[in-house]
Design a protein around this motif. Structure first.
Motif, PDB file in Angstrom:
ATOM      1  N   SER A  48       0.823  -1.219   0.000  1.00 36.95           N
ATOM      2  CA  SER A  48       0.000   0.000   0.000  1.00 36.95           C
ATOM      3  C   SER A  48       0.850   1.260   0.000  1.00 36.95           C
ATOM      4  O   SER A  48       0.522   2.243  -0.664  1.00 36.95           O
ATOM      5  N   GLN A  49       1.962   1.227   0.737  1.00 34.36           N
ATOM      6  CA  GLN A  49       2.829   2.404   0.810  1.00 34.36           C
ATOM      7  C   GLN A  49       3.461   2.737  -0.535  1.00 34.36           C
ATOM      8  O   GLN A  49       3.681   3.903  -0.865  1.00 34.36           O
ATOM      9  N   VAL A  50       3.765   1.699  -1.305  1.00 34.29           N
ATOM     10  CA  VAL A  50       4.395   1.900  -2.607  1.00 34.29           C
ATOM     11  C   VAL A  50       3.365   1.968  -3.734  1.00 34.29           C
ATOM     12  O   VAL A  50       3.426   2.839  -4.601  1.00 34.29           O
ATOM     13  N   GLY A  51       2.407   1.050  -3.704  1.00 35.79           N
ATOM     14  CA  GLY A  51       1.468   0.936  -4.817  1.00 35.79           C
ATOM     15  C   GLY A  51       0.460   2.060  -4.916  1.00 35.79           C
ATOM     16  O   GLY A  51       0.161   2.537  -6.014  1.00 35.79           O
ATOM     17  N   VAL A  52      -0.079   2.504  -3.767  1.00 34.04           N
ATOM     18  CA  VAL A  52      -1.106   3.555  -3.801  1.00 34.04           C
ATOM     19  C   VAL A  52      -0.565   4.866  -4.376  1.00 34.04           C
ATOM     20  O   VAL A  52      -1.195   5.459  -5.263  1.00 34.04           O
ATOM     21  N   PRO A  53       0.599   5.361  -3.926  1.00 34.59           N
ATOM     22  CA  PRO A  53       1.118   6.604  -4.517  1.00 34.59           C
ATOM     23  C   PRO A  53       1.370   6.495  -6.024  1.00 34.59           C
ATOM     24  O   PRO A  53       1.112   7.443  -6.768  1.00 34.59           O
ATOM     25  N   ILE A  54       1.864   5.335  -6.470  1.00 30.29           N
ATOM     26  CA  ILE A  54       2.111   5.162  -7.904  1.00 30.29           C
ATOM     27  C   ILE A  54       0.796   5.217  -8.669  1.00 30.29           C
ATOM     28  O   ILE A  54       0.696   5.858  -9.725  1.00 30.29           O
ATOM     29  N   GLY A  55      -0.220   4.542  -8.140  1.00 21.24           N
ATOM     30  CA  GLY A  55      -1.525   4.558  -8.795  1.00 21.24           C
ATOM     31  C   GLY A  55      -2.102   5.961  -8.873  1.00 21.24           C
ATOM     32  O   GLY A  55      -2.620   6.383  -9.910  1.00 21.24           O
ATOM     33  N   ILE A  56      -2.004   6.696  -7.767  1.00 21.18           N
ATOM     34  CA  ILE A  56      -2.521   8.065  -7.737  1.00 21.18           C
ATOM     35  C   ILE A  56      -1.740   8.959  -8.698  1.00 21.18           C
ATOM     36  O   ILE A  56      -2.333   9.710  -9.492  1.00 21.18           O
ATOM     37  N   ASN A  57      -0.411   8.891  -8.632  1.00 16.71           N
ATOM     38  CA  ASN A  57       0.415   9.736  -9.492  1.00 16.71           C
ATOM     39  C   ASN A  57       0.192   9.439 -10.968  1.00 16.71           C
ATOM     40  O   ASN A  57       0.160  10.351 -11.806  1.00 16.71           O
ATOM     41  N   THR A  58       0.042   8.161 -11.300  1.00 17.08           N
ATOM     42  CA  THR A  58      -0.194   7.783 -12.690  1.00 17.08           C
ATOM     43  C   THR A  58      -1.521   8.340 -13.174  1.00 17.08           C
ATOM     44  O   THR A  58      -1.611   8.910 -14.275  1.00 17.08           O
ATOM     45  N   CYS A  59      -2.556   8.203 -12.369  1.00 16.19           N
ATOM     46  CA  CYS A  59      -3.877   8.709 -12.743  1.00 16.19           C
ATOM     47  C   CYS A  59      -3.862  10.231 -12.851  1.00 16.19           C
ATOM     48  O   CYS A  59      -4.477  10.801 -13.761  1.00 16.19           O
ATOM     49  N   VAL A  60      -3.162  10.897 -11.953  1.00 17.70           N
ATOM     50  CA  VAL A  60      -3.044  12.355 -12.004  1.00 17.70           C
ATOM     51  C   VAL A  60      -2.338  12.787 -13.284  1.00 17.70           C
ATOM     52  O   VAL A  60      -2.759  13.738 -13.966  1.00 17.70           O
ATOM     53  N   MET A  61      -1.264  12.094 -13.625  1.00 16.30           N
ATOM     54  CA  MET A  61      -0.486  12.439 -14.808  1.00 16.30           C
ATOM     55  C   MET A  61      -1.319  12.286 -16.083  1.00 16.30           C
ATOM     56  O   MET A  61      -1.334  13.168 -16.948  1.00 16.30           O
ATOM     57  N   ILE A  62      -2.043  11.176 -16.190  1.00 13.66           N
ATOM     58  CA  ILE A  62      -2.870  10.946 -17.372  1.00 13.66           C
ATOM     59  C   ILE A  62      -4.061  11.899 -17.383  1.00 13.66           C
ATOM     60  O   ILE A  62      -4.430  12.442 -18.435  1.00 13.66           O
ATOM     61  N   LEU A  99       1.967   8.172 -32.269  1.00 14.30           N
ATOM     62  CA  LEU A  99       2.457   9.501 -31.912  1.00 14.30           C
ATOM     63  C   LEU A  99       2.173   9.875 -30.467  1.00 14.30           C
ATOM     64  O   LEU A  99       2.461  10.999 -30.049  1.00 14.30           O
ATOM     65  N   ASN A 100       1.627   8.938 -29.696  1.00 14.88           N
ATOM     66  CA  ASN A 100       1.437   9.189 -28.262  1.00 14.88           C
ATOM     67  C   ASN A 100       2.738   9.042 -27.479  1.00 14.88           C
ATOM     68  O   ASN A 100       2.804   9.383 -26.303  1.00 14.88           O
ATOM     69  N   THR A 101       3.783   8.530 -28.125  1.00 14.90           N
ATOM     70  CA  THR A 101       5.054   8.336 -27.413  1.00 14.90           C
ATOM     71  C   THR A 101       6.164   9.201 -28.026  1.00 14.90           C
ATOM     72  O   THR A 101       7.266   8.735 -28.300  1.00 14.90           O
ATOM     73  N   LEU A 102       5.851  10.477 -28.232  1.00 15.86           N
ATOM     74  CA  LEU A 102       6.889  11.443 -28.563  1.00 15.86           C
ATOM     75  C   LEU A 102       7.710  11.695 -27.298  1.00 15.86           C
ATOM     76  O   LEU A 102       7.314  11.260 -26.215  1.00 15.86           O
ATOM     77  N   PRO A 103       8.850  12.366 -27.394  1.00 14.51           N
ATOM     78  CA  PRO A 103       9.762  12.455 -26.238  1.00 14.51           C
ATOM     79  C   PRO A 103       9.146  12.980 -24.947  1.00 14.51           C
ATOM     80  O   PRO A 103       9.622  12.661 -23.863  1.00 14.51           O
ATOM     81  N   HIS A 104       8.071  13.797 -25.052  1.00 15.30           N
ATOM     82  CA  HIS A 104       7.486  14.365 -23.834  1.00 15.30           C
ATOM     83  C   HIS A 104       6.367  13.505 -23.275  1.00 15.30           C
ATOM     84  O   HIS A 104       5.709  13.897 -22.313  1.00 15.30           O
ATOM     85  N   SER A 105       6.160  12.331 -23.835  1.00 16.72           N
ATOM     86  CA  SER A 105       5.097  11.440 -23.381  1.00 16.72           C
ATOM     87  C   SER A 105       5.323  10.992 -21.940  1.00 16.72           C
ATOM     88  O   SER A 105       6.449  10.675 -21.542  1.00 16.72           O
ATOM     89  N   PRO A 106       4.250  10.944 -21.142  1.00 14.33           N
ATOM     90  CA  PRO A 106       4.387  10.448 -19.765  1.00 14.33           C
ATOM     91  C   PRO A 106       4.992   9.049 -19.708  1.00 14.33           C
ATOM     92  O   PRO A 106       5.781   8.746 -18.817  1.00 14.33           O
ATOM     93  N   GLY A 107       4.618   8.184 -20.682  1.00 20.14           N
ATOM     94  CA  GLY A 107       5.135   6.825 -20.689  1.00 20.14           C
ATOM     95  C   GLY A 107       6.637   6.768 -20.911  1.00 20.14           C
ATOM     96  O   GLY A 107       7.348   5.981 -20.278  1.00 20.14           O
TER      97      GLY A 107
END
Length: 439
Positions: free
Chosen positions: A288-302, A387-395
């Motif tokens: 939970s300490q590792v997974g929850v922040p990653i999930g939140i940050n990923t959703c925020v970024m997208i 074209l979703n993976t240009l250099p500035h893509s979050p991925g």
């Protein structure tokens, strides 16, 4: 006014790409880029942020947060339990049976495993955190240049996300809301797109590996930073059977595609099964300490990238661009879809908003043009993976950060694997649809 607005969009994208390329926070950049677009378009910037940006941000976050959260937790459980590691080790062991080809097989084994995990429900943005440790150990042992880790994107950012029928990624799920399709829409077209990308990628990896060997490239120097990080990679030797390792992924796919449950429900089921199978190995507090922040940050970024795309849609520049779609009416509808999705993917730097905005704005138009809903679904999701993976893509930024590589080091492979080859595959599928092949 359209030209000034277009200039603002261009400047915003240039700022976005430059700073994202140099490792700055994607979420903040979406706000800055949105303000630039709004100012140049003559729209009150705070009103645009508080209404359009935040309205879209909150809407997407509310709709998909549970998917990203439980996907991230699932990724952490698969990693911490040793299930992903066990599966990877077995595949890597097979590679070593052919010494002359072991480097090629080792490089290709990473995207192969990634594709299993991604198709099994692990978010393409979090799967990198599962695999980077194993890849580090494998590449270092075989002295493979670390920048080849970029090839891993073949499995986590291309066919397993939007081409393969039944993929649980948000990109593949989005069209179902607008078209009434299912995640398995147009399966033959999806398989064709997958095969094209895999064949081209195999040729590419063989060629570039050979050139790297001729230049006497080794794991270092690109692997220097990750080699110094002792927290990346597993140190135990516990292995589980293939069935036990992949069973949580099987449960996810069955619950979503056979039992027809929502993706979040399927992910919750997969998490429960994974916990039941590996409860002795899983530390729930750590997960939970590792997974929850990653999930939140990923959703925020997208959510931020989609909100930025929404800001562009209220400008005169966007109206100018979409009106220009009328000038494409001489093209077959399939190629209109191909161009539309590519343009929006390039503007928003993400496949999810490219599919979302295309469906919101043009789905009815393409349906009225006589294109089967299943064909629109598959072509849109496949095209969005270019074209979703240009250099500035979050991925791209996410993968480079996890692998301790600079974007310019990893992007030499991303350009071919995630931009050029998916572009070719989507173009060929558009030709097939135009010719009447829509299975």
């Amino acid at each position: 006014m359209e030209w000034i607005s277009l200039l603002g969009v261009g400047i915003a994208l240039a700022v976005f790409i430059y700073f994202a390329y140099n490792g700055h926070n994607i979420g903040l950049l979406t706000i800055i880029a949105s303000v630039i677009v709004l100012v140049f378009s003559g729209i009150p910037w705070y009103k645009g942020l508080s209404e359009t940006y935040m309205g879209t941000f909150v809407g997407f976050f509310q709709k998909w947060f549970l998917v990203y959260l439980f996907s991230s937790l699932f990724a952490r459980m698969m990693s911490d339990s040793g299930a992903a590691y066990s599966l990877a080790v077995k595949i890597a062991r097979i590679c070593k049976r052919w010494p002359k080809h072991q480097k090629f097989l080792a490089v290709m084994s990473i995207p192969f495993i990634n594709s299993i995990l991604t198709y099994g429900g692990v978010s393409s943005l979090v799967v990198v955190f599962i695999m980077v440790g194993l890849a580090k150990d494998l590449f270092r042992e075989l002295d493979i240049p670390w920048h080849f880790y970029g090839v891993a994107a073949l499995g986590s950012a291309t066919f397993a996300v939007g081409w393969l029928p039944g993929a649980p990624d948000v990109i593949n799920l989005t069209p179902t809301t607008y078209l009434g399709t299912t995640p398995t829409a147009a399966p033959i077209l999806g398989i064709i797109g997958t095969v094209i990308m895999i064949v081209l990628s195999i040729f590419y990896v063989k060629t570039t590996l050979k050139k790297a060997e001729e230049r006497n490239e080794t794991f270092l120097p690109t692997g220097k930073r990750i080699q110094e990080d002792s927290t990346i990679g597993r140190t135990d030797s516990v292995e589980y059977s293939v069935l036990r390792s992949v069973f949580p992924c099987i449960v996810l796919l069955v619950v979503m595609n056979v039992l027809k449950q929502p993706p979040a429900v399927a992910l919750i089921a997969a998490n429960i099964v994974c916990l039941a199978l590996f409860w002795k190995q899983i530390d729930l507090k750590r997960v939970s300490q590792v997974g929850v922040p990653i999930g939140i940050n990923t959703c925020v970024m997208i959510s931020g990238t989609i909100a930025f795309g929404a800001v562009i849609t209220i400008t005169s520049a966007y109206n100018f661009i979409t009106t220009g779609m009328d000038a494409l009416e001489f093209l077959p509808p399939a190629f209109q879809i191909f161009i539309c999705v590519n343009v929006i993917a390039a503007l928003t730097s993400s496949g999810t908003p490219a599919v979302t905005i295309t469906m919101q704005t043009f789905a009815e138009r393409f349906l009225q043009a006589g294109v089967p809903a299943e064909a629109i679904h598959r072509l849109a999701t496949g095209t969005a993976l270019s074209l979703n993976t240009l250099p500035h893509s979050p991925g791209v930024v996410n993968a480079a950060t996890a692998a301790k590589l600079e974007v310019k080091e990893i992007y030499r492979h991303y350009l071919w694997i995630t931009v050029i080859f998916p572009f070719i595959a989507a173009f060929i599928v558009a030709v097939l649809i135009t010719a009447g092949f829509v299975m």
